[in-house]
Design an enzyme around this catalytic site. Structure first.
Site, short mmCIF file in Angstrom:
data_model
loop_
_atom_site.label_atom_id
_atom_site.label_comp_id
_atom_site.label_asym_id
_atom_site.label_seq_id
_atom_site.Cartn_x
_atom_site.Cartn_y
_atom_site.Cartn_z
N GLU A 246 33.67 39.58 31.02
CA GLU A 246 34.34 38.36 31.47
C GLU A 246 35.08 37.69 30.32
O GLU A 246 35.28 36.50 30.30
CB GLU A 246 33.32 37.40 32.11
CG GLU A 246 32.31 36.77 31.18
CD GLU A 246 31.09 37.64 30.89
OE1 GLU A 246 31.16 38.88 31.11
OE2 GLU A 246 30.08 37.08 30.43
N ASP B 72 35.75 32.97 27.32
CA ASP B 72 34.58 33.57 27.96
C ASP B 72 34.17 32.67 29.12
O ASP B 72 34.06 31.45 28.95
CB ASP B 72 33.46 33.68 26.92
CG ASP B 72 32.34 34.57 27.39
OD1 ASP B 72 32.63 35.59 28.04
OD2 ASP B 72 31.18 34.24 27.12
N HIS C 49 28.14 40.26 43.05
CA HIS C 49 29.20 40.80 42.22
C HIS C 49 30.60 40.75 42.84
O HIS C 49 31.57 40.52 42.12
CB HIS C 49 28.85 42.22 41.77
CG HIS C 49 27.85 42.22 40.65
ND1 HIS C 49 28.20 42.13 39.33
CD2 HIS C 49 26.48 42.21 40.68
CE1 HIS C 49 27.11 42.09 38.59
NE2 HIS C 49 26.04 42.15 39.38
N ASP D 99 33.68 39.17 40.92
CA ASP D 99 34.99 39.81 40.69
C ASP D 99 36.13 38.89 41.12
O ASP D 99 37.15 38.79 40.43
CB ASP D 99 35.08 41.13 41.46
CG ASP D 99 34.24 42.23 40.83
OD1 ASP D 99 33.73 42.01 39.71
OD2 ASP D 99 34.09 43.31 41.45
N ASN E 118 27.12 35.74 38.91
CA ASN E 118 26.94 37.01 39.62
C ASN E 118 25.57 37.08 40.31
O ASN E 118 25.46 37.57 41.43
CB ASN E 118 27.10 38.19 38.65
CG ASN E 118 28.56 38.56 38.42
OD1 ASN E 118 29.34 38.62 39.35
ND2 ASN E 118 28.92 38.78 37.16
#
Ligand SMILES: [Mg+2]
Length: 304
Positions: A218, A174, A187, A191, A182
């Protein structure tokens, strides 16, 4: 990458002249394999996994219909497209071939241009089917295997480990403080960061059976067949180090100045009664402990 690779065609004919004519015809466009009888056809099909077989119907040891029946009965070859090339030109012969699952039926003497056109057509179908399969199994953002694919492979590897008595390790990863990442960087940057971590995970997979998949959000899961807890721990440690070494600045993280990951793992002891779900929960629980302990670390389920 897949598009560049030549497709493979297996030419199976007991007649050397036919075999050579067809082989030479295919060579400029495809990787050509040859077989001179039914047994060789089955063996080469299983070993080389051609995209298409041009299969002679009349062969002395085993006729083409029988070859096709056996191809379809074997999970290793059942999906391979087959075009019959036959001296039998009655409509009922053609109907038999098509009913058995051949993609096409071409009668001898054949016209070379027509053979090439039909082969190209069926190989295009094969290519499209592969692409759809790939899309169904791959996560669009990270290009790792998706959760659906993971579930499928996990179930298979779990049963295999049970049968073989070999260990199976599972690790959940994780990204630490990803929501804050973010929030801080936006965002699109999130990504990109996720894709970078995914690439590192894919690189960390050493053996053909190893699988890195995006499990959701994630979260990335690693499936490591025939890998004990010690070796799996090493894979995870190297992956965590390589993610940190990417040096993706994360000013909003309370854990480190760069993007880091937490990991939790579990290893199946084939001797103990368990279930795929229990092993998965053990890895997930270990990840939870790693997070509780301050993140940017690995916790391994010790009781397996
Ligand atoms: Mg023949």
């Amino acid at each position: 990458m897949i598009g560049v690779e030549m497709q493979k065609v297996l030419v199976a004919d007991d007649d050397a002249v036919n075999r050579d004519v067809l082989g030479e015809l295919m060579k400029p466009e495809y990787t050509v394999l040859l077989a001179k009888n039914g047994a060789q056809t089955l063996e080469r099909a299983a070993r080389h996994q051609p995209d298409l077989i041009l299969l002679d119907v009349l062969m002395p040891d085993m006729d083409g219909y029988e070859v096709l029946r056996r191809l379809r009965a074997d999970p290793a070859t059942e999906h391979i497209a087959v075009i019959f090339i036959s001296g039998l030109d009655r409509p009922e012969d053609e109907a038999t071939g098509l009913k058995m699952g051949a993609a096409d039926y071409i009668t001898k003497p054949f016209n070379q241009t027509v053979v090439m056109a039909r082969v190209a057509l069926h190989l295009q179908v094969v290519r499209q089917r592969r692409m759809l399969e790939r899309l169904a199994n791959v996560d669009g953002l990270t290009e790792l295997a998706n959760r659906r694919r993971f579930d499928e492979v996990y179930e298979m590897e779990y049963q295999r480990a049970r049968r073989s008595g070999r260990p199976l390790s599972l690790a959940m990863l994780d990204i630490d403080a990803f929501k804050q990442y973010n929030d801080r960087y936006g965002h699109p940057a999130g990504d990109r960061a996720l894709r970078s971590v995914a690439r590192a995970a894919a690189k960390a997979m050493r053996r053909p059976g190893d699988l890195a998949a995006r499990y959701g959000g994630e979260e990335i899961v690693l499936l490591l067949p025939e890998t004990d807890a010690v070796d799996a721990g090493e894979v995870v440690a190297q992956l965590r180090a390589s993610v940190a070494a990417l040096g993706i600045a994360h000013e909003a993280s309370h854990v480190a100045p760069v993007l880091t990951v937490s990991a939790g793992g579990a290893t199946l002891d084939p001797g103990k009664p368990e279930s795929p779900a229990a092993l998965f929960e053990a890895a997930d629980a270990a990840l939870y402990r790693a997070k509780q302990a301050g993140r940017n670390r690995t916790s391994w389920c010790a009781t397996r």
